[in-house]
Design an enzyme around this catalytic site. Structure first.
Site, mmCIF file in Angstrom:
data_model
loop_
_atom_site.group_PDB
_atom_site.id
_atom_site.type_symbol
_atom_site.label_atom_id
_atom_site.label_comp_id
_atom_site.label_asym_id
_atom_site.label_seq_id
_atom_site.Cartn_x
_atom_site.Cartn_y
_atom_site.Cartn_z
ATOM 1 N N ASP A 106 36.953 32.889 33.215
ATOM 2 C CA ASP A 106 37.333 34.172 32.679
ATOM 3 C C ASP A 106 37.524 35.109 33.573
ATOM 4 O O ASP A 106 37.576 36.759 32.904
ATOM 5 C CB ASP A 106 36.026 33.946 32.036
ATOM 6 N N LYS A 157 23.990 40.859 40.916
ATOM 7 C CA LYS A 157 24.066 41.306 39.801
ATOM 8 C C LYS A 157 22.735 42.741 40.381
ATOM 9 O O LYS A 157 21.626 42.964 39.854
ATOM 10 C CB LYS A 157 23.061 41.210 38.008
ATOM 11 N N ASP A 216 37.652 40.053 34.703
ATOM 12 C CA ASP A 216 37.112 39.376 33.999
ATOM 13 C C ASP A 216 36.588 39.874 31.875
ATOM 14 O O ASP A 216 36.426 41.034 32.197
ATOM 15 C CB ASP A 216 35.588 39.626 34.254
#
Ligand code: GDD
Ligand code: MG
Length: 367
Positions: A106, A157, A216
């Site tokens: 992506d 993250k 992204d």
């Protein structure tokens, strides 16, 4: 060179667009998203591509085929259930070469993979991660490096107190086949949370691409950003050539009565009625009709959509086959899924997402 591309995610953040079309083959300007990635990989010596798939995989296969159209050999591997980013790689093990690129499916980018490969060889790495700087690393994998570019730490993250660098993993890796031995078979395994931490200190390197374009496309805001960047030429693609120096492409046979303001793409069979303005930063897919006096800016309107007179569309994505009645306003990051019908005199804004085939009557929604 071989590339393994992960395309098994459900693309939840791009719903309702990905409710009907999987993220890898979502139309982006004038071609399926994956076409940009394949074009980029071919430019760095890739000939053989293995897709690791799950969700809506038949659609991906139907669109991309055996790769002849892209000058590549394309093969597909389908997981019985989602295996995670490392489990997916393990599942493709029997098809892998000694060294290969691994890519998140992506990202829109022009990073110099050839330069990354040269460092991978020079350091004798087992894995080399492409790194790019971003303003907010919290949604990505943060990477801390040693002076010799070895990875000191990988934090997927990161929370705000963990952010002390803006370099993140760009989702493009060069791996030696031996790395696959670290992944347990037949299980859901995350490469970011389980494999990179294990490889730290054992031949995992980073390669920064500070000047590259990288995005992204996994949220509606970023999908729109990618569209704008392509039609403005901020990222070099085959579309840049198609748009030429005036940054407008209007398909043969289309004669807009209204105005088209660059950058803009107006595909085959579109009609733009008198008094309407399309652009700047607009893509109209095949057969879109724009009613009189409508104003479309910073938006994507996909195949066959019908936009009524005096509508305003700004900063929105309208999927294929949507019908919008007169004077309706769709703004502020709104996303309308395939086949949605919106009556006249509605206001849809503030990131509202309308799921496929929902019908909204005249004057039903205002903010
Ligand atoms: N086959 C398969 N199976 N593919 C998967 C699976 C799975 O179970 N889960 C995710 N993928 C694919 C997705 O389709 C996508 O192409 C890629 O793996 C990454 O998943 P995302 O869900 O998009 O992850 P992310 O964007 O939150 O984070 C990843 O990408 C960032 C860069 O964009 C991580 O790799 C981060 O470390 C990285 O910074
Ligand atoms: Mg992603």
């Amino acid at each position: 060179m071989q590339a393994v591309i992960l395309v098994g995610g459900e693309g939840t953040r791009l719903r309702p667009l990905t409710s009907t079309v999987p993220k890898p083959v979502m139309p982006l300007v004038d071609r399926p998203f994956m076409a940009y990635m394949l074009e980029w990989l071919r430019g760095h010596g890739v000939e053989d591509v293995v897709f690791s798939m799950g969700y809506l995989s038949t659609a991906v296969r139907n669109v991309l085929g055996d790769g002849e159209a892209y000058g590549l050999r394309l093969r597909y591997v389908e997981e019985p259930e989602p295996r995670g980013t490392a489990g997916a790689l393990k599942f493709a093990e029997s098809l892998l070469d000694e060294r290969f690129f691994m890519l998140n499916g992506d990202v829109l980018t022009d990073m110099d993979l050839t330069a990354q490969l040269a460092q991978h060889e020079a350091t004798g790495a087992r894995g080399t991660l492409a790194l790019v700087p971003v303003d907010d690393p919290s949604q990505y994998g943060l990477v801390r490096l040693e002076d010799d570019n070895a990875v000191r730490e990988f934090v997927e993250k990161p929370s705000s107190d963990q952010i002390d660098t803006n370099l993140i993993s760009a989702g493009a890796y060069i791996l030696e086949r031996g790395v696959v031995d670290l992944i347990a078979p037949d299980q859901n395994v995350s490469i970011e949370r389980e494999i990179w931490p294990q490889l730290v200190g054992g031949g995992l390197y980073g390669f920064a691409h500070p000047g590259a374009y990288w995005l992204d496309i996994g949220t509606p805001e970023r999908y729109l950003q990618g569209t704008f960047d392509i039609i403005e030429g901020a990222v070099k693609t085959e579309v840049t050539e198609r748009l030429g120096s005036d940054y407008v492409a209007i398909a043969d046979g289309v004669t807009p009565e209204g105005r088209v303001v660059p950058p803009a793409v107006v595909e085959r069979g579109c009609s733009v009625a008198a008094g309407a303005q399309v652009g700047s930063l607009v893509v109209l897919g095949d057969g879109v009709s724009i009613g009189a006096d409508a104003r479309i800016e910073r938006s994507v309107v996909m195949q066959g959509a019908e936009i009524g007179e005096s509508c305003v569309l700004r900063d929105c994505v309208v999927a294929a086959g949507v019908k919008i009645g007169a004077r309706t306003q769709v703004t502020g990051g709104a996303v309308l899924g395939e086949g949605v019908t919106v009556g006249a005199d509605n206001i849809l804004t503030r990131g509202v997402r309308v799921f496929p085939h929902v019908e909204i009557p005249d004057g039903a929604i205002r903010f």
